[in-house]
Scaffold this motif. Structure first.
Motif, mmCIF file in Angstrom:
data_model
loop_
_atom_site.group_PDB
_atom_site.id
_atom_site.type_symbol
_atom_site.label_atom_id
_atom_site.label_comp_id
_atom_site.label_asym_id
_atom_site.label_seq_id
_atom_site.Cartn_x
_atom_site.Cartn_y
_atom_site.Cartn_z
ATOM 1 N N GLN A 1 -3.149 -2.050 1.295
ATOM 2 C CA GLN A 1 -4.599 -2.121 1.669
ATOM 3 C C GLN A 1 -4.615 -2.136 3.322
ATOM 4 O O GLN A 1 -5.692 -1.603 3.725
ATOM 5 C CB GLN A 1 -5.271 -3.507 1.265
ATOM 6 C CG GLN A 1 -5.398 -3.363 -0.448
ATOM 7 C CD GLN A 1 -6.029 -4.712 -0.577
ATOM 8 O OE1 GLN A 1 -6.602 -5.502 -0.111
ATOM 9 N NE2 GLN A 1 -5.569 -5.416 -2.052
ATOM 10 N N MET A 2 -3.722 -2.956 4.069
ATOM 11 C CA MET A 2 -3.811 -3.058 5.352
ATOM 12 C C MET A 2 -2.509 -3.001 5.992
ATOM 13 O O MET A 2 -1.818 -3.756 5.410
ATOM 14 C CB MET A 2 -4.702 -4.101 5.728
ATOM 15 C CG MET A 2 -4.763 -4.274 7.165
ATOM 16 S SD MET A 2 -6.047 -5.889 7.268
ATOM 17 C CE MET A 2 -7.693 -4.905 6.826
ATOM 18 N N GLY A 3 -2.340 -2.623 7.191
ATOM 19 C CA GLY A 3 -1.106 -2.638 7.964
ATOM 20 C C GLY A 3 -1.637 -3.234 9.620
ATOM 21 O O GLY A 3 -2.457 -2.662 9.936
ATOM 22 N N TRP A 4 -0.767 -4.167 9.802
ATOM 23 C CA TRP A 4 -0.984 -4.674 11.205
ATOM 24 C C TRP A 4 0.125 -4.271 12.164
ATOM 25 O O TRP A 4 1.408 -4.426 11.673
ATOM 26 C CB TRP A 4 -1.042 -6.115 11.115
ATOM 27 C CG TRP A 4 -2.189 -6.990 11.101
ATOM 28 C CD1 TRP A 4 -3.464 -6.322 10.474
ATOM 29 C CD2 TRP A 4 -2.523 -8.170 11.283
ATOM 30 N NE1 TRP A 4 -4.339 -6.993 10.304
ATOM 31 C CE2 TRP A 4 -3.586 -8.366 10.818
ATOM 32 C CE3 TRP A 4 -1.749 -9.332 11.704
ATOM 33 C CZ2 TRP A 4 -4.488 -9.679 11.025
ATOM 34 C CZ3 TRP A 4 -2.409 -10.461 11.695
ATOM 35 C CH2 TRP A 4 -3.762 -10.672 11.283
ATOM 36 N N LEU A 5 0.212 -3.604 13.150
ATOM 37 C CA LEU A 5 1.380 -3.571 14.141
ATOM 38 C C LEU A 5 0.976 -4.515 15.353
ATOM 39 O O LEU A 5 -0.194 -4.157 16.265
ATOM 40 C CB LEU A 5 1.482 -1.931 14.702
ATOM 41 C CG LEU A 5 2.326 -1.835 15.606
ATOM 42 C CD1 LEU A 5 3.678 -2.277 15.296
ATOM 43 C CD2 LEU A 5 2.213 -0.234 16.168
ATOM 44 N N LEU B 1 2.157 3.549 7.564
ATOM 45 C CA LEU B 1 1.682 4.760 7.400
ATOM 46 C C LEU B 1 2.360 4.948 5.846
ATOM 47 O O LEU B 1 1.407 5.355 4.969
ATOM 48 C CB LEU B 1 1.486 6.113 8.042
ATOM 49 C CG LEU B 1 0.748 5.856 9.316
ATOM 50 C CD1 LEU B 1 1.059 7.095 9.976
ATOM 51 C CD2 LEU B 1 -0.631 5.706 8.910
ATOM 52 N N HIS B 2 3.775 4.713 5.541
ATOM 53 C CA HIS B 2 4.217 5.097 4.377
ATOM 54 C C HIS B 2 3.549 4.115 3.231
ATOM 55 O O HIS B 2 3.277 4.451 2.347
ATOM 56 C CB HIS B 2 5.531 5.028 4.375
ATOM 57 C CG HIS B 2 6.380 4.918 3.189
ATOM 58 N ND1 HIS B 2 6.688 6.388 2.629
ATOM 59 C CD2 HIS B 2 7.092 4.290 2.355
ATOM 60 C CE1 HIS B 2 7.191 6.075 1.456
ATOM 61 N NE2 HIS B 2 7.534 4.621 1.290
ATOM 62 N N CYS B 3 3.499 2.975 3.821
ATOM 63 C CA CYS B 3 3.003 1.876 2.982
ATOM 64 C C CYS B 3 1.698 2.165 2.531
ATOM 65 O O CYS B 3 1.136 2.145 1.275
ATOM 66 C CB CYS B 3 2.799 0.420 3.522
ATOM 67 S SG CYS B 3 4.662 -0.262 3.733
ATOM 68 N N ILE C 1 7.849 -2.098 -5.192
ATOM 69 C CA ILE C 1 6.335 -1.794 -5.276
ATOM 70 C C ILE C 1 5.834 -1.792 -3.699
ATOM 71 O O ILE C 1 6.588 -2.489 -3.049
ATOM 72 C CB ILE C 1 5.296 -2.576 -5.987
ATOM 73 C CG1 ILE C 1 5.403 -4.153 -5.724
ATOM 74 C CG2 ILE C 1 5.443 -2.156 -7.420
ATOM 75 C CD1 ILE C 1 4.450 -4.866 -6.631
ATOM 76 N N ALA C 2 4.757 -1.013 -3.135
ATOM 77 C CA ALA C 2 4.299 -1.500 -1.798
ATOM 78 C C ALA C 2 3.609 -2.623 -1.627
ATOM 79 O O ALA C 2 3.076 -3.075 -2.665
ATOM 80 C CB ALA C 2 3.197 -0.230 -1.391
ATOM 81 N N PRO C 3 3.654 -3.258 -0.464
ATOM 82 C CA PRO C 3 3.165 -4.459 -0.421
ATOM 83 C C PRO C 3 1.415 -4.408 -0.284
ATOM 84 O O PRO C 3 1.147 -3.008 -0.113
ATOM 85 C CB PRO C 3 3.520 -5.064 0.810
ATOM 86 C CG PRO C 3 4.031 -4.021 1.784
ATOM 87 C CD PRO C 3 4.445 -3.073 0.335
ATOM 88 N N ASP C 4 0.853 -5.426 -0.418
ATOM 89 C CA ASP C 4 -0.732 -5.355 -0.219
ATOM 90 C C ASP C 4 -1.347 -5.264 1.264
ATOM 91 O O ASP C 4 -2.058 -4.640 1.640
ATOM 92 C CB ASP C 4 -1.317 -6.405 -0.985
ATOM 93 C CG ASP C 4 -1.084 -6.360 -2.570
ATOM 94 O OD1 ASP C 4 -1.553 -5.302 -3.181
ATOM 95 O OD2 ASP C 4 -0.659 -7.292 -3.165
ATOM 96 N N TRP C 5 -0.117 -5.897 2.056
ATOM 97 C CA TRP C 5 -0.545 -5.999 3.443
ATOM 98 C C TRP C 5 0.789 -6.012 4.159
ATOM 99 O O TRP C 5 1.698 -6.730 3.843
ATOM 100 C CB TRP C 5 -1.186 -7.491 3.690
ATOM 101 C CG TRP C 5 -1.549 -7.486 5.037
ATOM 102 C CD1 TRP C 5 -1.692 -6.680 6.126
ATOM 103 C CD2 TRP C 5 -2.176 -8.780 5.596
ATOM 104 N NE1 TRP C 5 -1.990 -7.492 7.332
ATOM 105 C CE2 TRP C 5 -2.258 -8.710 6.824
ATOM 106 C CE3 TRP C 5 -2.304 -10.355 4.929
ATOM 107 C CZ2 TRP C 5 -2.937 -9.926 7.844
ATOM 108 C CZ3 TRP C 5 -3.057 -11.304 5.851
ATOM 109 C CH2 TRP C 5 -3.264 -11.028 7.094
#
Length: 148
Positions: A95-99, A87-89, A64-68
């Motif tokens: 819910q959110m991605g940090w780079l 973006l795939h996640c 499954i995709a992570p939540d963050w």
């Protein structure tokens, strides 16, 4: 730099989320979903979404995709490739991605169907997913770990 930030951020997230069974952060966890696998620097799952075996142990497989999802850019890494992973996640429920860009002392925050936000002011409080709102970090807090 990357391993320093990863090594500090995982326990900091777990210090806030894990005792209350809100969520848990994992370093370098392979997640397979949407027809491919990603291995973000840090993944965070809400407690009730952590895949478990019948005996209650955390599963070896996360399908499954992570939540963050959190990525920390290394000097030799393609920002385009890392952004595509985030973006795939998001496309699959994250819910959110940090780079995090340690060289620029900047955090890019990605959320579903929202404009990308850029955080580079030292006192700016970094946004976190709703379930992690007990975590209060500023840009300055995050990058201070590079000085320790």
């Amino acid at each position: 730099m990357k391993s320093t930030l990863q090594g500090e951020l995982v326990p900091e997230i777990n210090r806030i989320l894990k005792p209350h069974r809100i969520g848990r952060a994992y370093p370098e966890l392979r997640c397979t979903f949407g027809g491919r696998s990603t291995v973000p620097d840090i993944t965070v799952f809400k407690w009730e979404r952590i895949p478990r075996e019948a005996n209650g142990e955390v599963s070896n497989t996360f399908a499954i995709a992570p939540d963050w999802t959190i990525e920390i850019l290394s000097p030799d890494q393609s920002q385009t490739k890392v952004t595509k992973n985030i973006l795939h996640c998001l496309k699959h429920g994250t819910q959110m991605g940090w780079l995090i860009d340690p060289d620029e002392k900047t955090v890019f925050v990605y959320q579903q169907k929202q404009e990308i936000e850029v955080f580079e002011e030292p006192e700016a409080i970094l946004p976190v997913p709703d379930f992690a709102n007990g975590l209060q970090l500023t840009d300055k807090d995050l990058f201070a770990w590079l000085l320790d």
